[in-house]
Scaffold this motif. Structure first.
Motif, PDB file in Angstrom:
ATOM      1  N   THR A  84      -9.391   9.370   4.242  1.00 42.95           N
ATOM      2  CA  THR A  84     -10.159  10.146   5.230  1.00 42.95           C
ATOM      3  C   THR A  84     -10.536  11.538   4.709  1.00 42.95           C
ATOM      4  O   THR A  84     -10.891  12.416   5.493  1.00 42.95           O
ATOM      5  CB  THR A  84      -9.333  10.309   6.521  1.00 42.95           C
ATOM      6  OG1 THR A  84      -8.067  10.877   6.176  1.00 42.95           O
ATOM      7  CG2 THR A  84      -9.118   8.986   7.217  1.00 42.95           C
ATOM      8  N   VAL A 131      -2.507  -7.645  -2.068  1.00 40.63           N
ATOM      9  CA  VAL A 131      -2.036  -8.386  -0.881  1.00 40.63           C
ATOM     10  C   VAL A 131      -2.976  -9.522  -0.481  1.00 40.63           C
ATOM     11  O   VAL A 131      -2.568 -10.434   0.240  1.00 40.63           O
ATOM     12  CB  VAL A 131      -1.797  -7.456   0.336  1.00 40.63           C
ATOM     13  CG1 VAL A 131      -0.656  -6.497   0.097  1.00 40.63           C
ATOM     14  CG2 VAL A 131      -3.072  -6.726   0.739  1.00 40.63           C
ATOM     15  N   SER A 132      -4.225  -9.444  -0.935  1.00 41.89           N
ATOM     16  CA  SER A 132      -5.163 -10.522  -0.586  1.00 41.89           C
ATOM     17  C   SER A 132      -5.005 -11.729  -1.511  1.00 41.89           C
ATOM     18  O   SER A 132      -5.599 -12.778  -1.265  1.00 41.89           O
ATOM     19  CB  SER A 132      -6.611 -10.012  -0.617  1.00 41.89           C
ATOM     20  OG  SER A 132      -7.012  -9.738  -1.936  1.00 41.89           O
ATOM     21  N   GLY A 165       0.825  -1.208   0.000  1.00 36.78           N
ATOM     22  CA  GLY A 165       0.000   0.000   0.000  1.00 36.78           C
ATOM     23  C   GLY A 165       0.855   1.253   0.000  1.00 36.78           C
ATOM     24  O   GLY A 165       0.466   2.280   0.559  1.00 36.78           O
ATOM     25  N   GLY A 221       1.197   4.980   3.414  1.00 37.33           N
ATOM     26  CA  GLY A 221       2.201   4.114   2.781  1.00 37.33           C
ATOM     27  C   GLY A 221       3.206   4.910   1.959  1.00 37.33           C
ATOM     28  O   GLY A 221       4.414   4.653   2.021  1.00 37.33           O
ATOM     29  N   LEU A 240      -1.829  -2.280  -5.201  1.00 40.00           N
ATOM     30  CA  LEU A 240      -2.768  -2.509  -6.306  1.00 40.00           C
ATOM     31  C   LEU A 240      -2.376  -1.672  -7.509  1.00 40.00           C
ATOM     32  O   LEU A 240      -2.527  -2.104  -8.645  1.00 40.00           O
ATOM     33  CB  LEU A 240      -4.185  -2.088  -5.879  1.00 40.00           C
ATOM     34  CG  LEU A 240      -5.050  -3.079  -5.130  1.00 40.00           C
ATOM     35  CD1 LEU A 240      -6.450  -2.499  -4.979  1.00 40.00           C
ATOM     36  CD2 LEU A 240      -5.111  -4.429  -5.845  1.00 40.00           C
ATOM     37  N   ASN A 247       1.110  -2.483   5.287  1.00 38.79           N
ATOM     38  CA  ASN A 247       0.327  -1.262   5.491  1.00 38.79           C
ATOM     39  C   ASN A 247      -0.951  -1.198   4.653  1.00 38.79           C
ATOM     40  O   ASN A 247      -1.886  -0.471   4.988  1.00 38.79           O
ATOM     41  CB  ASN A 247       1.226  -0.061   5.160  1.00 38.79           C
ATOM     42  CG  ASN A 247       0.463   1.221   4.973  1.00 38.79           C
ATOM     43  OD1 ASN A 247       0.048   1.865   5.949  1.00 38.79           O
ATOM     44  ND2 ASN A 247       0.241   1.605   3.724  1.00 38.79           N
ATOM     45  N   THR A 285       0.524  -1.781   9.975  1.00 41.31           N
ATOM     46  CA  THR A 285      -0.326  -0.615  10.231  1.00 41.31           C
ATOM     47  C   THR A 285      -1.653  -1.131  10.782  1.00 41.31           C
ATOM     48  O   THR A 285      -2.490  -1.644  10.045  1.00 41.31           O
ATOM     49  CB  THR A 285      -0.566   0.215   8.956  1.00 41.31           C
ATOM     50  OG1 THR A 285       0.697   0.582   8.400  1.00 41.31           O
ATOM     51  CG2 THR A 285      -1.334   1.489   9.295  1.00 41.31           C
ATOM     52  N   ALA A 286      -1.801  -1.018  12.097  1.00 36.41           N
ATOM     53  CA  ALA A 286      -3.083  -1.355  12.740  1.00 36.41           C
ATOM     54  C   ALA A 286      -3.884  -0.059  12.833  1.00 36.41           C
ATOM     55  O   ALA A 286      -3.917   0.709  11.856  1.00 36.41           O
ATOM     56  CB  ALA A 286      -2.825  -1.989  14.099  1.00 36.41           C
ATOM     57  N   ILE A 311      -8.638  -8.024   2.610  1.00 35.52           N
ATOM     58  CA  ILE A 311      -7.539  -7.070   2.379  1.00 35.52           C
ATOM     59  C   ILE A 311      -6.853  -6.704   3.699  1.00 35.52           C
ATOM     60  O   ILE A 311      -5.625  -6.803   3.827  1.00 35.52           O
ATOM     61  CB  ILE A 311      -8.060  -5.814   1.642  1.00 35.52           C
ATOM     62  CG1 ILE A 311      -8.571  -6.221   0.253  1.00 35.52           C
ATOM     63  CG2 ILE A 311      -6.955  -4.752   1.539  1.00 35.52           C
ATOM     64  CD1 ILE A 311      -9.271  -5.119  -0.514  1.00 35.52           C
ATOM     65  N   PRO A 331      -6.074  10.252   1.414  1.00 36.22           N
ATOM     66  CA  PRO A 331      -7.256  10.105   0.546  1.00 36.22           C
ATOM     67  C   PRO A 331      -8.372   9.289   1.213  1.00 36.22           C
ATOM     68  O   PRO A 331      -9.553   9.554   0.993  1.00 36.22           O
ATOM     69  CB  PRO A 331      -6.691   9.378  -0.681  1.00 36.22           C
ATOM     70  CG  PRO A 331      -5.263   9.828  -0.752  1.00 36.22           C
ATOM     71  CD  PRO A 331      -4.816   9.937   0.681  1.00 36.22           C
ATOM     72  N   SER A 349       0.071   5.475  -1.864  1.00 38.14           N
ATOM     73  CA  SER A 349      -0.829   6.567  -1.456  1.00 38.14           C
ATOM     74  C   SER A 349      -0.734   6.775   0.053  1.00 38.14           C
ATOM     75  O   SER A 349      -0.274   5.889   0.782  1.00 38.14           O
ATOM     76  CB  SER A 349      -2.268   6.192  -1.842  1.00 38.14           C
ATOM     77  OG  SER A 349      -3.203   7.090  -1.290  1.00 38.14           O
TER      78      SER A 349
HETATM   79  N1  LIG Z   1      -5.932   7.416   7.309  1.00 38.35           N
HETATM   80  C1  LIG Z   1      -6.246   7.086   8.570  1.00 38.35           C
HETATM   81  O1  LIG Z   1      -6.828   7.881   9.328  1.00 38.35           O
HETATM   82  C2  LIG Z   1      -5.882   5.721   9.101  1.00 38.35           C
HETATM   83  C3  LIG Z   1      -6.011   5.494  10.477  1.00 38.35           C
HETATM   84  C4  LIG Z   1      -5.663   4.245  11.002  1.00 38.35           C
HETATM   85  C5  LIG Z   1      -5.198   3.268  10.168  1.00 38.35           C
HETATM   86  N2  LIG Z   1      -5.095   3.496   8.831  1.00 38.35           N
HETATM   87  C6  LIG Z   1      -4.576   2.415   7.994  1.00 38.35           C
HETATM   88  O2  LIG Z   1      -3.451   2.885   7.285  1.00 38.35           O
HETATM   89  C7  LIG Z   1      -3.301   2.137   6.083  1.00 38.35           C
HETATM   90  C8  LIG Z   1      -3.145   3.094   4.925  1.00 38.35           C
HETATM   91  O3  LIG Z   1      -4.313   3.906   4.837  1.00 38.35           O
HETATM   92  P1  LIG Z   1      -4.319   5.313   4.091  1.00 38.35           P
HETATM   93  O4  LIG Z   1      -5.147   6.225   4.907  1.00 38.35           O
HETATM   94  O5  LIG Z   1      -2.944   5.724   3.713  1.00 38.35           O
HETATM   95  O6  LIG Z   1      -5.192   4.920   2.801  1.00 38.35           O
HETATM   96  P2  LIG Z   1      -4.993   5.228   1.242  1.00 38.35           P
HETATM   97  O7  LIG Z   1      -6.286   4.827   0.623  1.00 38.35           O
HETATM   98  O8  LIG Z   1      -4.468   6.612   1.026  1.00 38.35           O
HETATM   99  O9  LIG Z   1      -3.843   4.206   0.815  1.00 38.35           O
HETATM  100  C9  LIG Z   1      -4.047   2.819   0.816  1.00 38.35           C
HETATM  101  C10 LIG Z   1      -3.129   2.189  -0.210  1.00 38.35           C
HETATM  102  O10 LIG Z   1      -3.316   0.774  -0.126  1.00 38.35           O
HETATM  103  C11 LIG Z   1      -3.467   0.274  -1.436  1.00 38.35           C
HETATM  104  N3  LIG Z   1      -4.271  -0.947  -1.402  1.00 38.35           N
HETATM  105  C12 LIG Z   1      -5.587  -1.080  -1.152  1.00 38.35           C
HETATM  106  N4  LIG Z   1      -5.978  -2.351  -1.271  1.00 38.35           N
HETATM  107  C13 LIG Z   1      -4.856  -3.055  -1.611  1.00 38.35           C
HETATM  108  C14 LIG Z   1      -4.602  -4.419  -1.885  1.00 38.35           C
HETATM  109  N5  LIG Z   1      -5.583  -5.320  -1.864  1.00 38.35           N
HETATM  110  N6  LIG Z   1      -3.341  -4.787  -2.203  1.00 38.35           N
HETATM  111  C15 LIG Z   1      -2.348  -3.874  -2.265  1.00 38.35           C
HETATM  112  N7  LIG Z   1      -2.531  -2.566  -2.030  1.00 38.35           N
HETATM  113  C16 LIG Z   1      -3.773  -2.165  -1.703  1.00 38.35           C
HETATM  114  C17 LIG Z   1      -4.150   1.377  -2.222  1.00 38.35           C
HETATM  115  O11 LIG Z   1      -3.955   1.220  -3.621  1.00 38.35           O
HETATM  116  C18 LIG Z   1      -3.451   2.614  -1.654  1.00 38.35           C
HETATM  117  O12 LIG Z   1      -2.260   2.906  -2.349  1.00 38.35           O
HETATM  118  C19 LIG Z   1      -4.553   1.233   5.995  1.00 38.35           C
HETATM  119  O13 LIG Z   1      -4.220  -0.037   6.485  1.00 38.35           O
HETATM  120  C20 LIG Z   1      -5.530   1.911   6.928  1.00 38.35           C
HETATM  121  O14 LIG Z   1      -6.489   1.018   7.448  1.00 38.35           O
HETATM  122  C21 LIG Z   1      -5.422   4.706   8.268  1.00 38.35           C
END
Ligand SMILES: NC(=O)c1ccc[n+]([C@@H]2O[C@H](COP(=O)([O-])OP(=O)(O)OC[C@H]3O[C@@H](n4cnc5c(N)ncnc54)[C@H](O)[C@@H]3O)[C@@H](O)[C@H]2O)c1
Length: 248
Positions: free
Chosen positions: A171, A45-46, A14, A20, A39, A68, A118-119, A91, A169, A17
Motif C-alpha cells: 500500500t 502458495v498457488s 507470505g 506477514g 515466494l 496470509n 488474512t482476509a 494466489i 509495501p 514482508s
Molecule cells: N496492506 C493492506 O492494507 C492489506 C489490507 C487487507 C488485507 N491485506 C492482505 O494482507 C496480506 C499481506 O499483505 P501485505 O500488505 O503485507 O503485502 P506485502 O506485499 O508486503 O507482503 C506479501 C507477502 O506475500 C508474499 N507472496 C506473494 N505471493 C506469494 C505466493 N504466491 N506464495 C507465497 N508468498 C507470496 C510476498 O513475497 C510478500 O512477502 C495479503 O493477503 C493482503 O491481501 C493487506
C-alpha cells in the motif's frame, strides 16, 4: 493471563514482508517456532506440490498456520484481463485454500490446532477497480465458514482477520500520497491507517489459547472503517496532519 505460544510450531505464508513479517515477529515474541513459506524462499502458495513439500518438511505437530500470502491487483471490471483474474484468484484464493487444506490434513489427526486467514475489509466492501481482488477476499470467508464447521469437531479452530488500509509495501502508493490518505481516512473513525503490528497482535490472539472458544470468526482490524457508512471526519471537526485526522 498471558498470550503464550511456547513450544508451539507455526507456519506463516507470505511471512517475508509487511503484515506477514509482523505476524512472524509477534508469534516468535510469544515463544513460537515459526516457519516462513514465501515466494522469497521459493514457496509459492498457488503451487500445490511445492506447498505440500514445504508442509512435509516440518516434523511433529503443527500448532498454528497463518494463510496470509496475497497480492494486490487493480483494474476496472471491463478492463480486467483473464491473466490478471487468474493470477489474483490463484494466489489469494486458491493459495489460501491450498494452505487451509494442507493445514487441516495435519491438524485433524492431532485433534488440535489453530488456523488464521488474512482476509480484508474488501471481503465485504465494494471498492472500484478491485473486482478480482475483492472476489478473492470474499472467497476467503467462504473457506473460513465451511472449514470452521468441518474442523470444529476435531478441536481445530479457524478464524480470519480483515484488515483495512495497513502501511506495508503493498500500500506504499497510498501512504505516500497525503491527498489520498486525507480522503480515505475520512472514513476511519480512528482517523488513520493501521500498522502491520496492529494486525499481527490480532492474529497472535486468534492463534493462541486465549481464543479457545472462537472459531469461524472474521475480526475487523480496520480502525472502524466498516462501521462508518457516511464517513466520520470532515474539516469542521478535524484537520488532517501528515497521515491522520485529529480533532480541532
Ligand atoms: N496492506 C493492506 O492494507 C492489506 C489490507 C487487507 C488485507 N491485506 C492482505 O494482507 C496480506 C499481506 O499483505 P501485505 O500488505 O503485507 O503485502 P506485502 O506485499 O508486503 O507482503 C506479501 C507477502 O506475500 C508474499 N507472496 C506473494 N505471493 C506469494 C505466493 N504466491 N506464495 C507465497 N508468498 C507470496 C510476498 O513475497 C510478500 O512477502 C495479503 O493477503 C493482503 O491481501 C493487506
Amino acid at each position: 493471563m498471558r498470550l503464550d505460544l511456547t513450544n508451539r510450531t507455526a507456519v506463516v505464508t507470505g511471512g517475508s514482508s509487511g503484515i506477514g513479517a509482523s505476524i512472524v515477529s509477534a508469534l516468535e515474541a510469544c515463544g513460537a517456532k515459526v516457519h516462513i513459506f514465501d515466494l522469497a524462499n521459493g514457496i509459492d502458495v498457488s503451487n500445490r506440490e511445492t506447498l505440500e513439500k514445504a508442509f512435509d518438511g516440518i516434523p511433529g505437530d503443527i500448532d498454528v498456520v497463518v494463510a496470509n500470502a496475497g497480492i494486490g491487483t487493480t483494474s476496472g471490471l471491463v478492463e480486467t484481463s483473464k491473466e490478471l483474474w487468474d493470477r489474483t484468484i490463484a494466489i489469494n484464493l486458491t493459495g489460501a485454500y491450498n494452505t487451509v487444506q494442507l493445514a487441516a490434513a495435519r491438524m485433524k489427526p492431532q485433534r488440535k490446532g489453530s488456523i488464521v486467514l488474512t482476509a480484508s475489509t474488501n471481503s465485504y466492501d465494494g471498492e472500484p477497480m478491485l473486482s478480482a481482488y475483492n472476489a478473492s477476499k470474499a472467497g476467503v470467508l467462504g473457506i473460513l465458514h465451511t472449514a470452521a464447521c468441518e474442523l470444529g469437531p476435531y478441536q481445530v479452530r479457524i478464524n480470519a482477520v480483515c484488515p483495512g488500509l495497513i502501511r506495508t509495501p503493498l500500500t506504499k502508493g497510498s501512504f505516500d500520497s497525503p491527498e489520498i490518505l486525507k480522503d480515505y481516512f475520512r472514513h476511519m473513525p480512528l482517523g488513520r491507517g493501521g500498522e502491520p503490528e496492529e494486525v499481527a497482535n490480532a492474529v497472535a490472539f486468534l492463534a493462541s489459547d486465549l481464543a479457545s472458544y472462537i472459531t469461524g470468526a472474521a475480526l475487523l482490524v480496520d480502525g472502524g472503517q466498516l462501521s462508518s457508512k457516511f464517513g466520520t471526519w470532515n474539516d469542521d471537526i478535524g484537520e488532517f496532519r501528515k497521515d491522520r485526522w485529529v480533532l480541532r
